[in-house]
Design a protein around this motif. Structure first.
Motif, PDB file in Angstrom:
ATOM      1  N   GLY A  64       0.784  -1.233   0.000  1.00 52.58           N
ATOM      2  CA  GLY A  64       0.000   0.000   0.000  1.00 52.58           C
ATOM      3  C   GLY A  64       0.812   1.277   0.000  1.00 52.58           C
ATOM      4  O   GLY A  64       0.240   2.367  -0.132  1.00 52.58           O
ATOM      5  N   GLU A  65       2.124   1.185   0.132  1.00 48.39           N
ATOM      6  CA  GLU A  65       2.939   2.396   0.198  1.00 48.39           C
ATOM      7  C   GLU A  65       3.164   3.033  -1.170  1.00 48.39           C
ATOM      8  O   GLU A  65       3.400   4.240  -1.267  1.00 48.39           O
ATOM      9  CB  GLU A  65       4.301   2.072   0.834  1.00 48.39           C
ATOM     10  CG  GLU A  65       4.240   1.778   2.316  1.00 48.39           C
ATOM     11  CD  GLU A  65       3.824   2.991   3.125  1.00 48.39           C
ATOM     12  OE1 GLU A  65       4.309   4.101   2.835  1.00 48.39           O
ATOM     13  OE2 GLU A  65       2.994   2.840   4.041  1.00 48.39           O
ATOM     14  N   SER A  66       3.044   2.240  -2.221  1.00 49.41           N
ATOM     15  CA  SER A  66       3.299   2.792  -3.555  1.00 49.41           C
ATOM     16  C   SER A  66       2.222   3.794  -3.982  1.00 49.41           C
ATOM     17  O   SER A  66       2.481   4.647  -4.845  1.00 49.41           O
ATOM     18  CB  SER A  66       3.387   1.658  -4.580  1.00 49.41           C
ATOM     19  OG  SER A  66       2.182   0.910  -4.593  1.00 49.41           O
ATOM     20  N   VAL A  67       1.036   3.714  -3.373  1.00 42.57           N
ATOM     21  CA  VAL A  67      -0.023   4.649  -3.759  1.00 42.57           C
ATOM     22  C   VAL A  67       0.261   6.055  -3.243  1.00 42.57           C
ATOM     23  O   VAL A  67      -0.398   7.014  -3.665  1.00 42.57           O
ATOM     24  CB  VAL A  67      -1.397   4.167  -3.234  1.00 42.57           C
ATOM     25  CG1 VAL A  67      -1.752   2.811  -3.832  1.00 42.57           C
ATOM     26  CG2 VAL A  67      -1.410   4.097  -1.714  1.00 42.57           C
ATOM     27  N   HIS A  68       1.218   6.191  -2.341  1.00 43.72           N
ATOM     28  CA  HIS A  68       1.535   7.513  -1.818  1.00 43.72           C
ATOM     29  C   HIS A  68       2.139   8.420  -2.886  1.00 43.72           C
ATOM     30  O   HIS A  68       2.117   9.647  -2.740  1.00 43.72           O
ATOM     31  CB  HIS A  68       2.492   7.409  -0.622  1.00 43.72           C
ATOM     32  CG  HIS A  68       1.822   6.831   0.599  1.00 43.72           C
ATOM     33  ND1 HIS A  68       0.501   7.001   0.864  1.00 43.72           N
ATOM     34  CD2 HIS A  68       2.328   6.095   1.633  1.00 43.72           C
ATOM     35  CE1 HIS A  68       0.177   6.396   2.004  1.00 43.72           C
ATOM     36  NE2 HIS A  68       1.269   5.836   2.483  1.00 43.72           N
ATOM     37  N   ARG A  69       2.663   7.837  -3.949  1.00 40.57           N
ATOM     38  CA  ARG A  69       3.145   8.661  -5.054  1.00 40.57           C
ATOM     39  C   ARG A  69       1.984   9.422  -5.689  1.00 40.57           C
ATOM     40  O   ARG A  69       2.098  10.616  -5.986  1.00 40.57           O
ATOM     41  CB  ARG A  69       3.839   7.788  -6.100  1.00 40.57           C
ATOM     42  CG  ARG A  69       5.108   7.093  -5.615  1.00 40.57           C
ATOM     43  CD  ARG A  69       5.728   6.292  -6.736  1.00 40.57           C
ATOM     44  NE  ARG A  69       6.931   5.601  -6.295  1.00 40.57           N
ATOM     45  CZ  ARG A  69       7.658   4.798  -7.089  1.00 40.57           C
ATOM     46  NH1 ARG A  69       7.292   4.603  -8.361  1.00 40.57           N
ATOM     47  NH2 ARG A  69       8.743   4.212  -6.611  1.00 40.57           N
ATOM     48  N   PHE A  70       0.876   8.720  -5.886  1.00 41.13           N
ATOM     49  CA  PHE A  70      -0.304   9.386  -6.425  1.00 41.13           C
ATOM     50  C   PHE A  70      -0.864  10.402  -5.426  1.00 41.13           C
ATOM     51  O   PHE A  70      -1.323  11.481  -5.821  1.00 41.13           O
ATOM     52  CB  PHE A  70      -1.372   8.356  -6.782  1.00 41.13           C
ATOM     53  CG  PHE A  70      -2.683   8.972  -7.185  1.00 41.13           C
ATOM     54  CD1 PHE A  70      -2.854   9.485  -8.460  1.00 41.13           C
ATOM     55  CD2 PHE A  70      -3.735   9.054  -6.284  1.00 41.13           C
ATOM     56  CE1 PHE A  70      -4.059  10.064  -8.834  1.00 41.13           C
ATOM     57  CE2 PHE A  70      -4.936   9.628  -6.648  1.00 41.13           C
ATOM     58  CZ  PHE A  70      -5.109  10.132  -7.928  1.00 41.13           C
ATOM     59  N   ASP A  71      -0.837  10.048  -4.145  1.00 43.17           N
ATOM     60  CA  ASP A  71      -1.338  10.975  -3.131  1.00 43.17           C
ATOM     61  C   ASP A  71      -0.564  12.289  -3.144  1.00 43.17           C
ATOM     62  O   ASP A  71      -1.148  13.376  -3.074  1.00 43.17           O
ATOM     63  CB  ASP A  71      -1.250  10.333  -1.742  1.00 43.17           C
ATOM     64  CG  ASP A  71      -2.136   9.096  -1.623  1.00 43.17           C
ATOM     65  OD1 ASP A  71      -3.097   8.993  -2.411  1.00 43.17           O
ATOM     66  OD2 ASP A  71      -1.853   8.248  -0.759  1.00 43.17           O
ATOM     67  N   SER A 139      15.578  -3.090   7.759  1.00 43.72           N
ATOM     68  CA  SER A 139      15.113  -1.845   8.368  1.00 43.72           C
ATOM     69  C   SER A 139      14.162  -1.139   7.405  1.00 43.72           C
ATOM     70  O   SER A 139      14.135  -1.427   6.201  1.00 43.72           O
ATOM     71  CB  SER A 139      16.292  -0.936   8.709  1.00 43.72           C
ATOM     72  OG  SER A 139      16.998  -0.564   7.529  1.00 43.72           O
ATOM     73  N   ILE A 140      13.362  -0.253   7.957  1.00 43.47           N
ATOM     74  CA  ILE A 140      12.393   0.493   7.159  1.00 43.47           C
ATOM     75  C   ILE A 140      12.873   1.929   7.019  1.00 43.47           C
ATOM     76  O   ILE A 140      13.195   2.585   8.011  1.00 43.47           O
ATOM     77  CB  ILE A 140      11.003   0.445   7.815  1.00 43.47           C
ATOM     78  CG1 ILE A 140      10.472  -0.997   7.858  1.00 43.47           C
ATOM     79  CG2 ILE A 140      10.024   1.335   7.045  1.00 43.47           C
ATOM     80  CD1 ILE A 140       9.133  -1.126   8.548  1.00 43.47           C
ATOM     81  N   VAL A 141      12.901   2.385   5.780  1.00 45.87           N
ATOM     82  CA  VAL A 141      13.332   3.756   5.504  1.00 45.87           C
ATOM     83  C   VAL A 141      12.197   4.490   4.790  1.00 45.87           C
ATOM     84  O   VAL A 141      11.298   3.862   4.207  1.00 45.87           O
ATOM     85  CB  VAL A 141      14.616   3.790   4.653  1.00 45.87           C
ATOM     86  CG1 VAL A 141      15.783   3.170   5.396  1.00 45.87           C
ATOM     87  CG2 VAL A 141      14.392   3.086   3.319  1.00 45.87           C
ATOM     88  N   GLU A 142      12.244   5.796   4.845  1.00 42.41           N
ATOM     89  CA  GLU A 142      11.235   6.638   4.197  1.00 42.41           C
ATOM     90  C   GLU A 142      11.854   7.393   3.037  1.00 42.41           C
ATOM     91  O   GLU A 142      12.948   7.948   3.181  1.00 42.41           O
ATOM     92  CB  GLU A 142      10.626   7.628   5.196  1.00 42.41           C
ATOM     93  CG  GLU A 142       9.757   6.990   6.247  1.00 42.41           C
ATOM     94  CD  GLU A 142       9.095   8.036   7.127  1.00 42.41           C
ATOM     95  OE1 GLU A 142       9.578   9.197   7.125  1.00 42.41           O
ATOM     96  OE2 GLU A 142       8.122   7.707   7.816  1.00 42.41           O
ATOM     97  N   PHE A 143      11.139   7.408   1.920  1.00 38.70           N
ATOM     98  CA  PHE A 143      11.540   8.202   0.766  1.00 38.70           C
ATOM     99  C   PHE A 143      10.660   9.448   0.720  1.00 38.70           C
ATOM    100  O   PHE A 143       9.430   9.358   0.797  1.00 38.70           O
ATOM    101  CB  PHE A 143      11.403   7.393  -0.522  1.00 38.70           C
ATOM    102  CG  PHE A 143      12.637   6.619  -0.872  1.00 38.70           C
ATOM    103  CD1 PHE A 143      13.474   7.051  -1.887  1.00 38.70           C
ATOM    104  CD2 PHE A 143      12.970   5.462  -0.177  1.00 38.70           C
ATOM    105  CE1 PHE A 143      14.624   6.354  -2.209  1.00 38.70           C
ATOM    106  CE2 PHE A 143      14.115   4.752  -0.495  1.00 38.70           C
ATOM    107  CZ  PHE A 143      14.946   5.199  -1.505  1.00 38.70           C
ATOM    108  N   ALA A 144      11.315  10.576   0.615  1.00 41.69           N
ATOM    109  CA  ALA A 144      10.574  11.837   0.599  1.00 41.69           C
ATOM    110  C   ALA A 144       9.663  11.897  -0.627  1.00 41.69           C
ATOM    111  O   ALA A 144      10.014  11.395  -1.697  1.00 41.69           O
ATOM    112  CB  ALA A 144      11.539  13.012   0.592  1.00 41.69           C
ATOM    113  N   PRO A 145       8.479  12.500  -0.496  1.00 43.55           N
ATOM    114  CA  PRO A 145       7.584  12.618  -1.655  1.00 43.55           C
ATOM    115  C   PRO A 145       8.168  13.555  -2.700  1.00 43.55           C
ATOM    116  O   PRO A 145       8.947  14.461  -2.403  1.00 43.55           O
ATOM    117  CB  PRO A 145       6.298  13.180  -1.042  1.00 43.55           C
ATOM    118  CG  PRO A 145       6.752  13.902   0.185  1.00 43.55           C
ATOM    119  CD  PRO A 145       7.913  13.120   0.711  1.00 43.55           C
ATOM    120  N   SER A 146       7.764  13.342  -3.918  1.00 43.25           N
ATOM    121  CA  SER A 146       8.215  14.179  -5.023  1.00 43.25           C
ATOM    122  C   SER A 146       7.087  14.294  -6.038  1.00 43.25           C
ATOM    123  O   SER A 146       6.139  13.505  -6.034  1.00 43.25           O
ATOM    124  CB  SER A 146       9.471  13.600  -5.690  1.00 43.25           C
ATOM    125  OG  SER A 146       9.183  12.309  -6.232  1.00 43.25           O
TER     126      SER A 146
END
Length: 222
Positions: A64-71, A139-146
């Motif tokens: 479900g994290e890939s939908v954050h690109r659209f968000d 480990s879990i890392v966060e990629f900044a939105p773009s």
């Protein structure tokens, strides 16, 4: 004492053109400042994408994290539309400078503002969602939105142009209420009064006997 230069009667006037250009520059500056602040707001609103590190320097997106690109893209477009509509409505209140120069300032300011939202927003997002250079495995890392793709940048200037078209259509005056009848300055031509023609009449009255005095007419004798 300032002198107003006129190329020809009814033609462009330098002073009015300068005033409209200054107004367009002010509108561009305000759009840029508001867009920079909107970029900061976008950085806080857009969600980051979380990835699980499976190998050194390699990761896979969680469910479900890939939908954050659209968000992130959708939030960017909505912010651009809001800036375009509200900023244009505020600039339209500047009644004296309504015209093609103000329209150019609004559209250019909106286009530059959309670019600023992207640049400032992505820079702030990188600060908010930092990640280690070499994260540990599992480990879990966060990629900044773009903002992916440049097509999203046209949302703000398009919304601004449509708003100007709508407001101009609602105007009931030819000069949009600016008082300048011609583009780039110029007063409304003075109306020409046409006097009605004198209508003569073929009917004549008189002469009346006595020049206004009473006169008794006796009946004729048989």
């Amino acid at each position: 004492m300032a002198t107003t230069l006129t190329a020809e009667p009814g033609g462009p006037r330098v002073e009015i053109l300068r005033r409209e250009v200054r107004a367009a520059a002010v509108v561009c500056t305000v759009f840029a400042a508001a867009s920079a602040l909107a970029g900061v707001a976008w950085a806080f609103l857009a969600p980051a994408e979380q990835l699980l590190v499976v190998e050194p320097d390699r990761g896979t997106a969680l469910t479900g994290e890939s939908v954050h690109r659209f968000d992130a893209l959708a939030i960017f477009v909505l912010i651009g539309i809001a800036l375009g509509v509200l900023g244009t409505a505020a600039a339209w209140r500047w009644r004296r400078v309504r015209g093609p120069v103000l329209l150019s300032g609004i559209v250019l300011g909106s286009l530059g503002g959309a670019l600023l939202v992207k640049v400032v927003g992505e820079a702030v997002a990188e600060r908010l969602h930092t990640r280690p250079a070499h994260p540990a495995i599992h480990s879990i890392v966060e990629f900044a939105p773009s903002v992916e793709g440049w097509a999203a940048l046209i949302a703000q200037p398009l919304a601004a142009a449509v708003t100007v078209l709508f407001l101009a259509a609602l105007s009931t005056s030819d000069d949009l209420g600016s008082g300048e009848y011609l583009p780039f300055g110029g007063h409304r031509p003075a109306p020409i009064a046409i006097a009605p023609s004198q209508y003569g009449s073929a009917i004549t009255y008189g002469p009346y006997p006595g020049n206004g005095t009473r006169q008794t007419l006796a009946p004729e004798s048989p």
